[in-house]
Design an enzyme around this catalytic site. Structure first.
Site, PDB file in Angstrom:
ATOM      1  N   SER A   1       0.845  -1.224  -0.009  1.00 50.37           N
ATOM      2  CA  SER A   1       0.021  -0.062  -0.068  1.00 50.37           C
ATOM      3  C   SER A   1       0.734   1.373  -0.033  1.00 50.37           C
ATOM      4  O   SER A   1       2.225   1.325   0.574  1.00 50.37           O
ATOM      5  CB  SER A   1      -0.915  -0.010   1.225  1.00 50.37           C
ATOM      6  OG  SER A   1      -1.569   1.267   1.485  1.00 50.37           O
TER       7      SER A   1
ATOM      8  N   TYR B   1      -2.398   5.507  -3.984  1.00 52.46           N
ATOM      9  CA  TYR B   1      -3.460   6.618  -3.665  1.00 52.46           C
ATOM     10  C   TYR B   1      -2.941   7.887  -4.331  1.00 52.46           C
ATOM     11  O   TYR B   1      -1.779   8.249  -4.301  1.00 52.46           O
ATOM     12  CB  TYR B   1      -3.650   6.847  -2.199  1.00 52.46           C
ATOM     13  CG  TYR B   1      -4.129   5.960  -1.553  1.00 52.46           C
ATOM     14  CD1 TYR B   1      -5.617   5.784  -1.640  1.00 52.46           C
ATOM     15  CD2 TYR B   1      -3.515   5.313  -0.395  1.00 52.46           C
ATOM     16  CE1 TYR B   1      -6.183   4.702  -0.707  1.00 52.46           C
ATOM     17  CE2 TYR B   1      -4.185   4.355   0.325  1.00 52.46           C
ATOM     18  CZ  TYR B   1      -5.533   3.980   0.001  1.00 52.46           C
ATOM     19  OH  TYR B   1      -6.269   3.113   0.885  1.00 52.46           O
TER      20      TYR B   1
ATOM     21  N   THR C   1      -6.189   3.257  -7.162  1.00 53.46           N
ATOM     22  CA  THR C   1      -7.080   3.178  -6.290  1.00 53.46           C
ATOM     23  C   THR C   1      -8.389   4.299  -6.425  1.00 53.46           C
ATOM     24  O   THR C   1      -7.867   5.569  -6.469  1.00 53.46           O
ATOM     25  CB  THR C   1      -7.022   3.135  -4.681  1.00 53.46           C
ATOM     26  OG1 THR C   1      -6.090   2.202  -4.515  1.00 53.46           O
ATOM     27  CG2 THR C   1      -8.198   2.892  -3.643  1.00 53.46           C
TER      28      THR C   1
ATOM     29  N   HIS D   1     -13.626  -1.939  -0.803  1.00 52.95           N
ATOM     30  CA  HIS D   1     -12.401  -1.265   0.543  1.00 52.95           C
ATOM     31  C   HIS D   1     -12.438  -1.980   1.623  1.00 52.95           C
ATOM     32  O   HIS D   1     -12.120  -1.632   2.835  1.00 52.95           O
ATOM     33  CB  HIS D   1     -12.337   0.059   0.478  1.00 52.95           C
ATOM     34  CG  HIS D   1     -11.167   0.595   0.683  1.00 52.95           C
ATOM     35  ND1 HIS D   1     -10.345   1.245  -0.153  1.00 52.95           N
ATOM     36  CD2 HIS D   1     -10.136   0.788   1.940  1.00 52.95           C
ATOM     37  CE1 HIS D   1      -9.098   1.838   0.028  1.00 52.95           C
ATOM     38  NE2 HIS D   1      -8.982   1.301   1.548  1.00 52.95           N
TER      39      HIS D   1
ATOM     40  N   ARG E   1     -14.612  -0.455   4.406  1.00 52.16           N
ATOM     41  CA  ARG E   1     -14.050   0.369   5.048  1.00 52.16           C
ATOM     42  C   ARG E   1     -14.375   1.858   4.737  1.00 52.16           C
ATOM     43  O   ARG E   1     -13.963   2.881   5.254  1.00 52.16           O
ATOM     44  CB  ARG E   1     -12.580   0.409   5.394  1.00 52.16           C
ATOM     45  CG  ARG E   1     -12.009  -1.022   6.221  1.00 52.16           C
ATOM     46  CD  ARG E   1     -10.806  -1.092   6.219  1.00 52.16           C
ATOM     47  NE  ARG E   1      -9.782  -0.446   6.785  1.00 52.16           N
ATOM     48  CZ  ARG E   1      -9.570  -0.546   7.938  1.00 52.16           C
ATOM     49  NH1 ARG E   1     -10.241  -1.428   8.861  1.00 52.16           N
ATOM     50  NH2 ARG E   1      -8.763   0.434   8.594  1.00 52.16           N
TER      51      ARG E   1
ATOM     52  N   ASP F   1     -12.289  -8.812  -4.204  1.00 52.60           N
ATOM     53  CA  ASP F   1     -11.887  -8.987  -2.737  1.00 52.60           C
ATOM     54  C   ASP F   1     -13.124  -8.465  -1.829  1.00 52.60           C
ATOM     55  O   ASP F   1     -14.211  -7.962  -2.467  1.00 52.60           O
ATOM     56  CB  ASP F   1     -10.452  -8.095  -2.407  1.00 52.60           C
ATOM     57  CG  ASP F   1     -10.905  -6.722  -2.450  1.00 52.60           C
ATOM     58  OD1 ASP F   1     -12.008  -6.064  -2.291  1.00 52.60           O
ATOM     59  OD2 ASP F   1      -9.728  -5.754  -2.197  1.00 52.60           O
TER      60      ASP F   1
ATOM     61  N   GLY G   1     -14.331  -9.686   2.162  1.00 56.94           N
ATOM     62  CA  GLY G   1     -15.287 -10.601   2.788  1.00 56.94           C
ATOM     63  C   GLY G   1     -14.594 -12.067   2.661  1.00 56.94           C
ATOM     64  O   GLY G   1     -15.302 -12.995   3.272  1.00 56.94           O
TER      65      GLY G   1
ATOM     66  N   MET H   1     -13.108 -15.207   3.735  1.00 57.98           N
ATOM     67  CA  MET H   1     -12.647 -15.804   4.849  1.00 57.98           C
ATOM     68  C   MET H   1     -12.356 -17.233   4.908  1.00 57.98           C
ATOM     69  O   MET H   1     -11.968 -17.975   5.803  1.00 57.98           O
ATOM     70  CB  MET H   1     -13.458 -15.563   6.234  1.00 57.98           C
ATOM     71  CG  MET H   1     -13.739 -13.894   6.334  1.00 57.98           C
ATOM     72  SD  MET H   1     -12.525 -13.503   7.474  1.00 57.98           S
ATOM     73  CE  MET H   1     -12.814 -14.249   8.880  1.00 57.98           C
TER      74      MET H   1
END
Length: 412
Positions: free
Chosen positions: A136, A160, A186, A300, A303, A331, A333, A335
């Site tokens: 990132s 960013y 992004t 995101h 978020r 992407d 969620g 798990m």
């Protein structure tokens, strides 16, 4: 009538198998984790509340992340039986090169906050597993140091577009010079989402020692020892730009970002370019016309905008419309390895995991990230075998039904 008899001592000892104790506490802790949720529980025990909630939480009422996870649970698989699946191939091709597994590590900001090894642990684990690692802009390990941790592997960089454009342009040039192969532009952060857990925890970046944080840290002295005895927590790729951490966070969110910025970055970047944060079919088609190499369906991790579209639900329509022209990643969620298999079956080229990686990191540093990858890989292989699929290419929409829980009303 069953005939009973006194057991022979030799028979008793045959059934008594004593497991050798595991003296390595970290190894024992990680071996006890069989799922990503197990790693999450360990991470919560070992990490101060404010740092854990920064990772675990999302925006406002956290509806987006809950819906995204529920969407993966609301999947029905359709297996094919009597197929020889002794061996399965989990190799995926994304952005023109191979990954040994159909997922990579997503970009996460302030990663050393969760555990001091941070991005170095993620990059090293990705290198060992043969999967991509994404750094990132707000990472806490520099572009160059991540490259050192993953020298022969696939490194991607998430950008960013900052208010001071020259800062972003310099990062693009540094990532290209270091040999990063793919750039994620992004698009879902014109402003920061409302992370209410952080506000309620009085959380600040960098963390401040208050009476509340000291009391919370008391049962977790190892975290503070690591935090206070290792290099300063900062946005490592941005240290030369000056300003406090708070200043740089403010610079990273710019409501004026536009397609003109994308054109500039496209001209600057020599490698593969993907758009991260696509949340509609219309935008997916617009970016396909623009000539990028891929898109990441993502909100995101929940978020940013709460009640945002569910990326997994967008996937079939987007693949149908632009999948022939672009790599389509997803992407938010994920798990379980079964979530990844379902995504690939519905046409995703590749997937990214963020929190799952961070739970492993908090649970055990580099070894914890290795455990995350091992758990997901095992789940992927087992799910493929139970579906009767020898390779990712054999996974098709016929293997999956997305069950409907939230059915939209017709639009006016």
């Amino acid at each position: 009538m069953v005939q009973r008899q006194l057991p022979k001592p030799t028979d008793v000892f045959e059934y008594l198998q004593f497991k050798r104790p595991q003296l390595d506490r970290k190894r024992a802790r990680l071996e006890s984790a069989l799922t990503i949720e197990d790693l999450r529980r360990i991470a919560k025990r070992r990490t101060p509340t404010a740092a854990f909630d920064y990772t675990d939480g999302s925006a406002e009422s956290e509806i987006s992340i809950a819906r995204a996870r529920q969407a993966f649970e609301d999947v029905e698989f359709h297996p094919e039986v009597l197929r020889d699946v002794e061996h399965v191939d989990t190799t995926a091709t994304v952005f023109g090169a191979e990954s040994k597994l159909p997922f990579g590590i997503a970009p996460t900001g302030f990663t050393r906050l969760m555990q001091t090894e941070g991005e170095t642990a993620g990059a090293g684990a990705a290198n060992a597993a043969g999967i991509p690692f994404t750094l990132s802009t707000l990472g806490t390990t520099s572009i160059e140091h991540v490259k050192e941790a993953n020298p022969g592997g696939r490194n991607w960089f998430q950008l960013y577009v900052m208010r001071q454009r020259d800062i972003s342009y310099a990062l693009v040039e540094r990532a290209a010079a270091a040999g990063y192969e793919t750039l994620f532009f992004t698009v879902d952060t014109p402003v920061a989402g409302a992370r209410l857990r952080d506000k309620r925890n009085g959380f600040s970046i960098p963390p401040q020692l208050t009476l509340r944080t000291l009391l919370d840290a008391a049962p977790r002295p190892w975290w503070w020892i690591d935090f206070l005895t290792t290099p300063k927590l900062e946005f490592a790729s941005l240290t030369a730009t000056g300003g406090t951490v708070g200043d740089l966070l403010d610079l990273a969110m710019d409501p004026t970002i536009s397609f003109e910025d994308l054109k500039v970055i496209r001209d600057l970047w020599p490698g593969k370019l993907a758009i991260k944060g696509v949340q509609s079919l219309e935008d997916a088609k617009r970016f396909a016309d623009f000539g990028v190499d891929g898109i990441v369906l993502s909100n995101h991790g929940g978020r940013q905008l709460d009640r945002a579209p569910i990326p997994f639900h967008l996937l079939p329509d987007v693949v149908r419309e632009v999948g022939g022209d672009l790599d389509v990643l997803v992407d938010t969620g994920i798990m379980n390895g079964a979530d990844i298999v379902a995504s690939i079956a519905l046409g995703a080229t590749f997937t990214l995991v963020g929190r799952a990686y961070l739970y492993g990191l908090m649970a055990g540093g580099r070894a914890g990230v290795d455990r995350t990858i091992a758990i997901l890989a095992d789940q992927i292989i087992r799910t493929m075998k139970l579906l009767g699929a020898h390779s990712l290419e054999e996974l098709e929409p016929r293997h999956v039904t997305q069950l409907e829980r939230l059915v939209p009303r017709a639009r006016a």
